[in-house]
Design an enzyme around this catalytic site. Structure first.
Site, PDB file in Angstrom:
ATOM      1  N   LYS A  25      51.143 -12.461 -14.107  1.00 50.72           N
ATOM      2  CA  LYS A  25      50.454 -12.895 -15.325  1.00 50.72           C
ATOM      3  C   LYS A  25      50.646 -11.862 -16.418  1.00 50.72           C
ATOM      4  CE  LYS A  25      46.747  -9.871 -15.083  1.00 50.72           C
ATOM      5  NZ  LYS A  25      46.564  -8.704 -15.969  1.00 50.72           N
ATOM      6  N   PRO A 108      55.226  -4.627  -9.653  1.00 53.18           N
ATOM      7  CA  PRO A 108      54.784  -3.239  -9.431  1.00 53.18           C
ATOM      8  C   PRO A 108      53.280  -3.160  -9.180  1.00 53.18           C
ATOM      9  CG  PRO A 108      55.167  -3.659 -11.768  1.00 53.18           C
ATOM     10  CD  PRO A 108      55.622  -4.899 -11.038  1.00 53.18           C
ATOM     11  N   GLY A 110      49.757  -1.419  -9.886  1.00 60.60           N
ATOM     12  CA  GLY A 110      49.238  -0.726 -11.068  1.00 60.60           C
ATOM     13  C   GLY A 110      50.055  -1.031 -12.307  1.00 60.60           C
ATOM     14  N   LEU A 113      50.306  -6.676 -14.157  1.00 64.28           N
ATOM     15  CA  LEU A 113      50.890  -8.016 -14.033  1.00 64.28           C
ATOM     16  C   LEU A 113      50.130  -8.874 -13.019  1.00 64.28           C
ATOM     17  CD1 LEU A 113      54.668  -6.972 -14.009  1.00 64.28           C
ATOM     18  CD2 LEU A 113      53.417  -8.027 -15.902  1.00 64.28           C
ATOM     19  N   GLY A 114      49.062  -8.331 -12.460  1.00 68.77           N
ATOM     20  CA  GLY A 114      48.200  -9.110 -11.564  1.00 68.77           C
ATOM     21  C   GLY A 114      48.798  -9.345 -10.191  1.00 68.77           C
ATOM     22  N   GLY A 115      49.745  -8.512  -9.768  1.00 71.13           N
ATOM     23  CA  GLY A 115      50.448  -8.763  -8.507  1.00 71.13           C
ATOM     24  C   GLY A 115      49.528  -8.918  -7.302  1.00 71.13           C
ATOM     25  N   SER A 117      46.338  -9.448  -7.185  1.00 72.01           N
ATOM     26  CA  SER A 117      45.409 -10.578  -7.373  1.00 72.01           C
ATOM     27  C   SER A 117      46.121 -11.898  -7.125  1.00 72.01           C
ATOM     28  CB  SER A 117      44.853 -10.572  -8.801  1.00 72.01           C
ATOM     29  OG  SER A 117      44.214  -9.349  -9.080  1.00 72.01           O
ATOM     30  N   ASP A 150      40.597 -10.554 -11.471  1.00 74.34           N
ATOM     31  CA  ASP A 150      41.802 -11.284 -11.898  1.00 74.34           C
ATOM     32  C   ASP A 150      42.205 -12.387 -10.929  1.00 74.34           C
ATOM     33  OD1 ASP A 150      42.132  -9.891 -14.220  1.00 74.34           O
ATOM     34  OD2 ASP A 150      43.786  -8.643 -13.506  1.00 74.34           O
TER      35      ASP A 150
HETATM   36  O1  C5P Z   1      38.457  -6.546 -10.466  1.00 73.03           O
HETATM   37  P1  C5P Z   1      39.285  -5.395 -10.051  1.00 73.03           P
HETATM   38  O2  C5P Z   1      39.003  -4.933  -8.664  1.00 73.03           O
HETATM   39  O3  C5P Z   1      40.725  -5.566 -10.316  1.00 73.03           O
HETATM   40  O4  C5P Z   1      38.836  -4.210 -11.019  1.00 73.03           O
HETATM   41  C1  C5P Z   1      39.130  -2.859 -10.744  1.00 73.03           C
HETATM   42  C2  C5P Z   1      38.158  -1.962 -11.504  1.00 73.03           C
HETATM   43  O5  C5P Z   1      38.377  -2.074 -12.906  1.00 73.03           O
HETATM   44  C3  C5P Z   1      36.699  -2.283 -11.299  1.00 73.03           C
HETATM   45  O6  C5P Z   1      36.196  -1.649 -10.161  1.00 73.03           O
HETATM   46  C4  C5P Z   1      36.086  -1.737 -12.586  1.00 73.03           C
HETATM   47  O7  C5P Z   1      35.960  -0.347 -12.508  1.00 73.03           O
HETATM   48  C5  C5P Z   1      37.153  -2.028 -13.627  1.00 73.03           C
HETATM   49  N1  C5P Z   1      36.935  -3.321 -14.304  1.00 73.03           N
HETATM   50  C6  C5P Z   1      35.945  -3.406 -15.270  1.00 73.03           C
HETATM   51  N2  C5P Z   1      35.737  -4.610 -15.906  1.00 73.03           N
HETATM   52  C7  C5P Z   1      36.490  -5.685 -15.612  1.00 73.03           C
HETATM   53  C8  C5P Z   1      37.505  -5.606 -14.650  1.00 73.03           C
HETATM   54  C9  C5P Z   1      37.703  -4.391 -13.994  1.00 73.03           C
HETATM   55  O8  C5P Z   1      35.246  -2.433 -15.568  1.00 73.03           O
HETATM   56  N3  C5P Z   1      36.257  -6.834 -16.260  1.00 73.03           N
END
Ligand code: C5P
Length: 296
Positions: A25, A108, A110, A113-115, A117, A150
């Site tokens: 994405k 990749p 980090g 690109l949402g890989g 997820s 995501d």
């Molecule tokens: O949802 P995900 O696990 O990918 O998010 C990783 C980290 O990014 C969360 O633990 C949070 O610290 C931060 N985050 C956030 N607000 C969001 C999405 C992610 O603060 N809407």
């Protein structure tokens, strides 16, 4: 959609391994409009899928085992999003079947690109079918949200305007476009970008009716550029071609073109100038997830 790659496996559950796409994405823009009490950030964004991504080979097992045939180095299975997605679905549904999962990783880690997820969403959608669960899309979206902010959009399966932490989704059709995506040689830590004191957290909310193609910006971009000079450098190369942006919390950056050949010419030009080792790809925007029909 799915392609049988082998039928020589003896199992009472399924006689073939099938390959399932997990598309990348882009966040065409990403505004941070607030913060929840639990620290998660409230966002507004447009998600667009690309016809480029990972693929997963998945086969149901008639015992309850969840096996990762291609474990990611340094990641324990219980922390792997694919494994967690399969286990969560098993626990939620009470299903006694299991799965063998082989991940062919192109996206990749980090990268924004949402890989990870997308991989998790593909596991939910594929096992919903392979295990004959017929769970509604709404339930899979809720399970997806427990895995990461995501994940729901990939289960939703359409280009979308996203609000909340990314789980309030409204279909939104951006103009057709091809994208040149560059992959700077680094991994960005999403939590550390969101935690930066300098992050703008009060971009005014917009109503979906006001969205135009090219609208907005990415609030996480100045933070990532300040921490990782390569992100700023790669973005600078793309800005010569148009309104370039970072996706998600980075590190990847992208720019849109009306025609795919223009994107390919730009990638060739950047490699000619900055070196053939510059990592990147060209992909078309995709308005529907290839596995959209796997849930109702
Ligand atoms: O949802 P995900 O696990 O990918 O998010 C990783 C980290 O990014 C969360 O633990 C949070 O610290 C931060 N985050 C956030 N607000 C969001 C999405 C992610 O603060 N809407």
């Amino acid at each position: 959609m799915t392609r049988p790659v082998s039928s020589a496996v003896s199992s009472s559950v399924s006689s073939s391994v099938s390959t399932y796409p997990a598309p990348a994405k882009l966040n065409l823009f990403l505004h941070v409009v607030g913060r929840r009490r639990d620290g998660y950030h409230l966002l507004q964004s447009v998600f667009r899928f690309l016809d480029y991504g990972d693929t997963l080979e998945i086969q149901a097992r008639d015992d309850a085992g969840i096996r990762l045939l291609t474990p990611l180095p340094g990641v324990a299975p219980e922390q792997d999003l694919c494994w967690r997605a399969a286990r969560l679905l098993q626990q939620h549904s009470g299903c006694r079947l299991g799965a063998d999962i082989r991940l062919n990783k192109r996206l990749p880690l980090g990268g924004g690109l949402g890989g990870g997820s997308s991989d998790a969403a593909t596991v939910l959608l594929a096992l919903n079918r392979l295990w004959h669960l017929d769970l509604p899309r709404k339930t899979l979206r809720e399970l997806g949200l427990r895995l990461g902010a995501d994940v729901p959009v990939f289960v939703f399966g359409r280009s979308a305007f996203a609000e909340g932490v990314g789980e309030i989704l409204t279909p939104w059709l951006p103009a057709p476009a091809s994208y040149l995506v560059l992959i700077p040689p680094l991994h960005v830590s999403t939590p550390s970008i969101f935690a930066d004191p300098a992050l703008t957290r009060n971009t005014p909310s917009v109503r979906i009716a006001a969205l135009l193609d090219g609208y907005g910006h990415n609030d996480l971009e100045p933070i990532a550029c300040a921490r990782y000079p390569e992100v700023a450098e790669y973005l600078g190369w793309l800005k010569l071609y148009g309104d370039a942006r970072m996706t998600g919390s980075g590190a990847c950056v992208f720019v849109a073109f009306p025609e795919r050949v223009q994107a390919e010419a730009a990638l060739a030009g950047i490699r000619a100038e900055h070196g053939s080792q510059v990592d990147g790809f060209v992909a078309d925007g995709m308005d529907q997830h290839p596995l959209h029909a796997f849930a109702d």
